[in-house]
Design a protein around this motif. Structure first.
Motif, PDB file in Angstrom:
ATOM      1  N   ILE A 173      44.022  37.145  35.780  1.00  0.00           N
ATOM      2  CA  ILE A 173      43.307  37.120  37.064  1.00  0.00           C
ATOM      3  C   ILE A 173      43.687  38.356  37.891  1.00  0.00           C
ATOM      4  CG2 ILE A 173      43.152  35.857  39.262  1.00  0.00           C
ATOM      5  CD1 ILE A 173      43.470  33.241  37.464  1.00  0.00           C
ATOM      6  N   ALA A 174      44.977  38.677  37.914  1.00  0.00           N
ATOM      7  CA  ALA A 174      45.428  39.868  38.648  1.00  0.00           C
ATOM      8  C   ALA A 174      44.855  41.140  38.027  1.00  0.00           C
ATOM      9  CB  ALA A 174      46.957  39.923  38.668  1.00  0.00           C
ATOM     10  N   VAL A 175      44.834  41.195  36.706  1.00  0.00           N
ATOM     11  CA  VAL A 175      44.346  42.398  36.013  1.00  0.00           C
ATOM     12  C   VAL A 175      42.852  42.600  36.265  1.00  0.00           C
ATOM     13  CG1 VAL A 175      43.852  43.327  33.709  1.00  0.00           C
ATOM     14  CG2 VAL A 175      46.146  42.474  34.250  1.00  0.00           C
TER      15      VAL A 175
ATOM     16  N   THR B 265      45.529  35.514  27.293  1.00  0.00           N
ATOM     17  CA  THR B 265      45.248  36.882  27.750  1.00  0.00           C
ATOM     18  C   THR B 265      44.495  37.639  26.661  1.00  0.00           C
ATOM     19  OG1 THR B 265      47.382  36.689  28.872  1.00  0.00           O
ATOM     20  CG2 THR B 265      46.311  38.847  28.894  1.00  0.00           C
ATOM     21  N   GLN B 266      44.927  37.473  25.428  1.00  0.00           N
ATOM     22  CA  GLN B 266      44.221  38.119  24.313  1.00  0.00           C
ATOM     23  C   GLN B 266      42.748  37.703  24.287  1.00  0.00           C
ATOM     24  OE1 GLN B 266      45.858  38.536  20.302  1.00  0.00           O
ATOM     25  NE2 GLN B 266      44.116  37.461  19.443  1.00  0.00           N
ATOM     26  N   GLU B 267      42.500  36.401  24.386  1.00  0.00           N
ATOM     27  CA  GLU B 267      41.120  35.911  24.292  1.00  0.00           C
ATOM     28  C   GLU B 267      40.262  36.419  25.437  1.00  0.00           C
ATOM     29  OE1 GLU B 267      37.964  32.641  25.047  1.00  0.00           O
ATOM     30  OE2 GLU B 267      39.640  33.178  26.324  1.00  0.00           O
ATOM     31  N   ILE B 268      40.818  36.412  26.641  1.00  0.00           N
ATOM     32  CA  ILE B 268      40.039  36.794  27.830  1.00  0.00           C
ATOM     33  C   ILE B 268      39.581  38.256  27.744  1.00  0.00           C
ATOM     34  CG2 ILE B 268      40.275  37.248  30.322  1.00  0.00           C
ATOM     35  CD1 ILE B 268      42.037  34.577  30.328  1.00  0.00           C
ATOM     36  N   PHE B 269      40.431  39.121  27.209  1.00  0.00           N
ATOM     37  CA  PHE B 269      40.100  40.554  27.190  1.00  0.00           C
ATOM     38  C   PHE B 269      39.761  41.085  25.797  1.00  0.00           C
ATOM     39  CE2 PHE B 269      42.997  40.244  30.998  1.00  0.00           C
ATOM     40  CZ  PHE B 269      42.006  40.463  31.940  1.00  0.00           C
ATOM     41  N   TYR B 270      39.465  40.183  24.848  1.00  0.00           N
ATOM     42  CA  TYR B 270      39.333  40.601  23.445  1.00  0.00           C
ATOM     43  C   TYR B 270      38.222  41.624  23.209  1.00  0.00           C
ATOM     44  CZ  TYR B 270      40.600  39.913  18.558  1.00  0.00           C
ATOM     45  OH  TYR B 270      41.090  40.092  17.288  1.00  0.00           O
ATOM     46  N   GLU B 271      37.195  41.578  24.045  1.00  0.00           N
ATOM     47  CA  GLU B 271      36.075  42.508  23.846  1.00  0.00           C
ATOM     48  C   GLU B 271      36.058  43.622  24.893  1.00  0.00           C
ATOM     49  OE1 GLU B 271      32.264  40.623  22.908  1.00  0.00           O
ATOM     50  OE2 GLU B 271      33.416  38.838  22.370  1.00  0.00           O
ATOM     51  N   ASN B 272      37.209  43.840  25.544  1.00  0.00           N
ATOM     52  CA  ASN B 272      37.281  44.890  26.568  1.00  0.00           C
ATOM     53  C   ASN B 272      38.258  45.990  26.165  1.00  0.00           C
ATOM     54  OD1 ASN B 272      35.588  43.346  28.244  1.00  0.00           O
ATOM     55  ND2 ASN B 272      37.324  42.292  29.142  1.00  0.00           N
ATOM     56  N   SER B 273      37.860  47.232  26.444  1.00  0.00           N
ATOM     57  CA  SER B 273      38.778  48.359  26.210  1.00  0.00           C
ATOM     58  C   SER B 273      39.712  48.564  27.404  1.00  0.00           C
ATOM     59  CB  SER B 273      37.983  49.626  25.935  1.00  0.00           C
ATOM     60  OG  SER B 273      37.133  49.898  27.034  1.00  0.00           O
ATOM     61  N   ASN B 274      39.442  47.920  28.493  1.00  0.00           N
ATOM     62  CA  ASN B 274      40.302  47.923  29.669  1.00  0.00           C
ATOM     63  C   ASN B 274      40.405  46.489  30.159  1.00  0.00           C
ATOM     64  OD1 ASN B 274      41.810  48.851  31.850  1.00  0.00           O
ATOM     65  ND2 ASN B 274      40.007  49.411  33.066  1.00  0.00           N
ATOM     66  N   PRO B 275      41.594  45.872  30.139  1.00  0.00           N
ATOM     67  CA  PRO B 275      42.904  46.444  29.862  1.00  0.00           C
ATOM     68  C   PRO B 275      43.204  46.604  28.363  1.00  0.00           C
ATOM     69  CG  PRO B 275      43.152  44.099  30.168  1.00  0.00           C
ATOM     70  CD  PRO B 275      41.687  44.417  30.407  1.00  0.00           C
ATOM     71  N   LEU B 276      44.267  47.374  28.109  1.00  0.00           N
ATOM     72  CA  LEU B 276      44.951  47.336  26.821  1.00  0.00           C
ATOM     73  C   LEU B 276      45.886  46.133  26.867  1.00  0.00           C
ATOM     74  CD1 LEU B 276      45.960  48.850  24.154  1.00  0.00           C
ATOM     75  CD2 LEU B 276      47.756  49.804  25.629  1.00  0.00           C
TER      76      LEU B 276
END
Ligand code: OKP
Ligand code: ZN
Length: 365
Positions: free
Chosen positions: A198-200, A225-236
């Motif tokens: 949420i902060a990121v 965290t992995q699942e939430i951003f799995y298809e995003n290049s930002n964040p790493l």
């Protein structure tokens, strides 16, 4: 520059979440993600005068709903009351059922949804819903859980805001309950809202930070965290964790991200029994390679200290002085850093271990 200037964001509302028990190895045992963890951390922070302790601001449900589905948020808000009404144990919500929506490979499930309704889906009522929205027996929703989890997200959001607004080099968001196992619409592993995620998301989309790197040093893989951003290049997302341990079906090296996110999810599983030297080398190596290459403008550390030798559930053997070295390794990025509290269950020593990371960071930055 003095060393005692790292702000700590804290709210006593974490105490509203206090389930007496969790289910482990087929038995009810005392809830290990307990309020005493925070007491221990606060007393070490105060004893070493780490920095000013400030209350969170309230950013409302908006930033939480940017990460979690509205059905899931409503579930967390109502589950306890509904559960008790139908005769559930007032100590907290425990699923009777599991909706088995391919927890081990949610990505494939999303691409190819099954052509049937699950027997216990969103419509499963107060007894069915826990099986849809909770993946284990430790994400226990008790009476004040929603309020405490909401507040923990506000603590993380306040940390993100202050990091930017005050151009701070380090902020500690003392979140409880933790967050890194919470997926978009799944709680479990003591986690409800994914505070770090949420902060990121807020840092990237509201505060307009170009590149954020998450370094997850909790003993467990941060499947949420992995699942939430799995298809995003930002964040790493970079995670160091115990191989083949809880949450079991996540955290392998070949989980590298998908689509735009391909190459931006980095798992570093380490063998059970890992000690100080190997751990610090692994951390420094991944920092010097993948994180430095990414060149983040902000770093968010999912700070768990269940890598500690005497932790009741972690499988590594780190010592208390090692946490100073961990802080030092994180400082070597020379990047403004938000520390978000995750796990650590050796209540006696959690305070010194956490404070060592923060002081190690402060002393070398
Ligand atoms: C949350 B966080 C071990 C059972 C594990 C749940 C662990 C949740 C860890 N016997 N139960 O990553 O610290
Ligand atoms: Zn953990």
């Amino acid at each position: 520059r003095q060393i005692n200037e790292m702000k700590v964001i804290y709210s006593e509302k974490h105490c509203l979440h206090n389930p007496p028990k969790e289910f482990e190895l087929g038995r009810f045992v005392p809830y290990k993600e307990c309020t005493g963890r925070v007491d221990s951390i606060l007393s070490s922070l105060r004893a070493r005068n780490l920095g000013e302790i400030v209350a969170p601001n309230d950013y409302g449900l908006g930033p939480i709903a940017a990460v979690h589905s509205k059905e899931f948020i409503a579930y967390l808000q109502n589950a306890y009351e509904e559960w008790v009404k139908v005769g559930g144990n007032p100590e907290g919500v425990f699923p009777d059922v599991s909706a088995v929506r391919d927890f081990a490979n949610l990505r494939k499930w999303k691409q190819n949804p099954p052509q049937r309704n699950f027997p216990y889906s969103r419509d499963g009522g107060p007894l069915g819903r826990p099986g849809y929205y909770c993946f284990d027996m430790t994400g226990v929703i008790a009476e004040g859980t929603f309020q405490a989890a909401y507040e923990a997200a506000q603590v993380a959001l306040t940390g993100a805001e202050l990091l930017i607004e005050e151009k701070a080099h380090g902020i500690f968001a003392l979140c409880r309950p933790p967050g890194h196992h919470a997926q978009r619409d799944l709680c479990g592993g003591y986690c409800f809202f994914n505070n770090a995620a949420i902060a990121v998301r807020h840092l990237i989309h509201v505060l307009k930070v170009g590149r954020v790197a998450i370094i997850d040093i909790d003993y467990h893989h941060g499947n949420g965290t992995q699942e939430i951003f799995y298809e995003n290049s930002n964040p790493l997302y970079v995670s160091l964790h115990g191989a083949l341990d809880y949450p079991f079906y996540w955290g392998a090296e070949d989980e590298v991200g998908e689509n735009e996110g391909a190459g931006f999810n980095v798992n570093v599983p380490l063998k059970m029994g890992t000690q100080d030297k190997e751990y610090i080398e692994a951390l420094q190596t991944i920092i010097d390679t993948r994180v430095k290459e990414y060149n983040p403008q902000i770093v968010v550390v999912s700070l768990g200290v269940d890598t500690y030798a005497n932790d009741p559930i972690g499988g590594f053997f780190l010592t208390t002085p090692a946490y100073i070295q961990i802080g030092r390794a994180l400082s070597s990025l020379r990047c403004p850093t938000l520390f978000v509290m995750e796990g650590g269950y050796a209540v006696e020593e959690i305070g010194d271990n956490v404070t060592n990371v923060l002081q190690g960071f402060e002393n070398y930055i």
